[in-house]
Design an enzyme around this catalytic site. Structure first.
Site: not given
Ligand SMILES: Cc1cc2nc3c(=O)[nH]c(=O)nc-3n(C[C@H](O)[C@H](O)[C@H](O)COP(=O)(O)OP(=O)(O)OC[C@H]3O[C@@H](n4cnc5c(N)ncnc54)[C@H](O)[C@@H]3O)c2cc1C
Length: 379
Positions: A124-125, A132, A157, A268, A339, A363, A366
């Site tokens: 859990g991070l 991000s 998580i 196909r 298709g 993780e 992009s």
């Molecule tokens: C199915 C699933 C499983 C997951 N499992 C885990 C897990 O086990 N443990 C855990 O800790 N987390 C987990 N996550 C969380 C995942 O790591 C985060 O969703 C991810 O890091 C992005 O964070 P956010 O969703 O808050 O998006 P945000 O950080 O809010 O980003 C939203 C958008 O803004 C962009 N953005 C943000 N900051 C910047 C910047 N500085 N420059 C340019 N663009 C930026 C992002 O790239 C994105 O396009 C999971 C997520 C999902 C969907």
């Protein structure tokens, strides 16, 4: 430089592929629709050594290399990306964090259960307002005499509901920024720790994802994992390796989607011939096969560096970025080649298309991978 897999690696690939085809393929849509990790699969994955791929044999692990790890994750993802995600999160996040930074007592206590697949690991991070920008987390751990009290919640998580052991990051000194974050290891059932909202996801639905809530959750001092204040710094190292797993998952998913598209293109018929006879379709397949090979090479290089004990922050971010974006493109073209049949659940194209999107997000998105790479280039 030798690009050929060893004989052992070829056997490993064949073994995991046969397992995935026999034990997973028939159930992929059933698990997706049930939206839960099939408990019956865990002992089977464990029997094959897939719940402790890179961990020491003294804990019951398989002691394989990082390149071998990639082969395992690829082969699972080729058939069911959601199961590959669960296996990668269990191995590459929770268990890996404990293995890298746990003390002997913690490793002896938790690793055997994790690597032998008796329990699933969660890590859990992320929080609702800290994705991000994970270092802006709000979950706190306050020291009290002989232990810590955690309050806050973690979001998205993997195995948040069904995990038996969890590594969670929390702020232990707000004044020190990311150097004031520490890691803790917790067990399912600890009073004050509970699963919150289970996510209803677009894809990767057979992998459990939920919120985890800490409410006056008291744990002994012995559950601090690594040094106090080093939790976030350690997390970055865990993610460097974890991203290789997501890159391998991307390669495997892309391979599965490509194979499905190639099979369909041969079967196909339109305008009196298989659609594979049309150059427009051939080019899609040629591009997919080429990009998958490039993604695989980047992924194996990052894994090779890890095996050499070399720092690979840049290489793992490049592999994750490139492989996940290739997978998105290949899954998209797979639907296009099918298709209308790519839009319905009777063919695997639809599920690859839904599952793949997680790979450019989890993780580190992009955008964040590009930040990591640029920071390395400009350092
Ligand atoms: C199915 C699933 C499983 C997951 N499992 C885990 C897990 O086990 N443990 C855990 O800790 N987390 C987990 N996550 C969380 C995942 O790591 C985060 O969703 C991810 O890091 C992005 O964070 P956010 O969703 O808050 O998006 P945000 O950080 O809010 O980003 C939203 C958008 O803004 C962009 N953005 C943000 N900051 C910047 C910047 N500085 N420059 C340019 N663009 C930026 C992002 O790239 C994105 O396009 C999971 C997520 C999902 C969907």
């Amino acid at each position: 430089m030798d690009f050929r897999p060893t004989e052992e690696q070829e056997i490993l690939r064949r073994t995991v592929r046969e397992f995935a085809e026999a034990e997973m393929r028939p159930h992929v849509m059933e698990w997706d629709e049930a939206q839960k990790f099939s408990p019956g699969l865990l002992p089977k994955l464990a029997e094959l050594g897939l719940m402790g791929i890179q961990f020491d044999e003294k804990y019951g692990g398989s002691a394989m290399s990082a390149v071998d790890y990639c082969i395992c994750i690829e082969e699972l993802a080729r058939v069911c990306p959601a199961i590959a995600l669960s296996v990668a999160a269990h191995n590459g996040l929770c268990t890996s964090h404990l293995n890298m930074f746990g003390n002997d007592a913690q490793k002896d206590r938790y690793l055997p259960r994790l690597v032998q697949g008796k329990v699933l690991g969660a890590w859990g991070l992320t929080e609702a307002s800290a994705g991000s920008d994970a270092a802006s987390m709000r979950t706190v751990a306050v020291r009290h005499g002989d232990g810590w009290t955690l309050n806050g919640s973690k979001n998205f998580i993997t195995h948040g509901t069904i995990g038996g052991v969890m590594v969670a990051m929390a702020v232990t000194d707000r004044t020190r920024g990311h150097r004031g974050i520490s890691a803790f290891v917790l067990e399912h059932g600890t009073p004050g720790m509970s699963a919150g909202k289970k996510e209803n996801k677009l894809g990767m639905r057979a992998s459990d994802t939920s919120e985890v809530v800490f409410q006056d959750c008291r744990i002994p001092a012995s559950q601090l994992l690594g040094e106090e204040g080093q939790g976030f710094i350690n997390t970055l190292q865990v993610l460097d390796a974890g991203r290789i797993g997501i890159a391998a998952l991307s390669v495997g998913l892309a391979q599965g989607a490509y194979e499905a598209a190639r099979t369909y293109a041969r079967e196909r018929r339109q305008f009196g011939q298989p659609i594979a006879a049309f150059q427009a379709i051939q080019w899609k397949l040629a591009d997919a096969a080429t990009k998958i090979e490039a993604a695989r090479l980047l992924t194996y290089r990052a894994a090779y560096l890890k095996d050499q004990g070399t720092r690979m922050t840049r290489e793992s971010a490049m592999a994750k970025l490139y492989a996940s974006e290739v997978a998105v493109k290949v899954a998209d073209d797979c639907v296009q080649i099918h298709g209308g049949y790519g839009f319905v659940k009777d063919y695997p194209a639809e599920k690859y298309f839904r599952d793949v999107k997680l790979l450019t997000i989890g993780e580190g998105t992009s955008e964040i991978q590009r930040l990591v790479i640029a920071r390395q280039l400009l350092a």
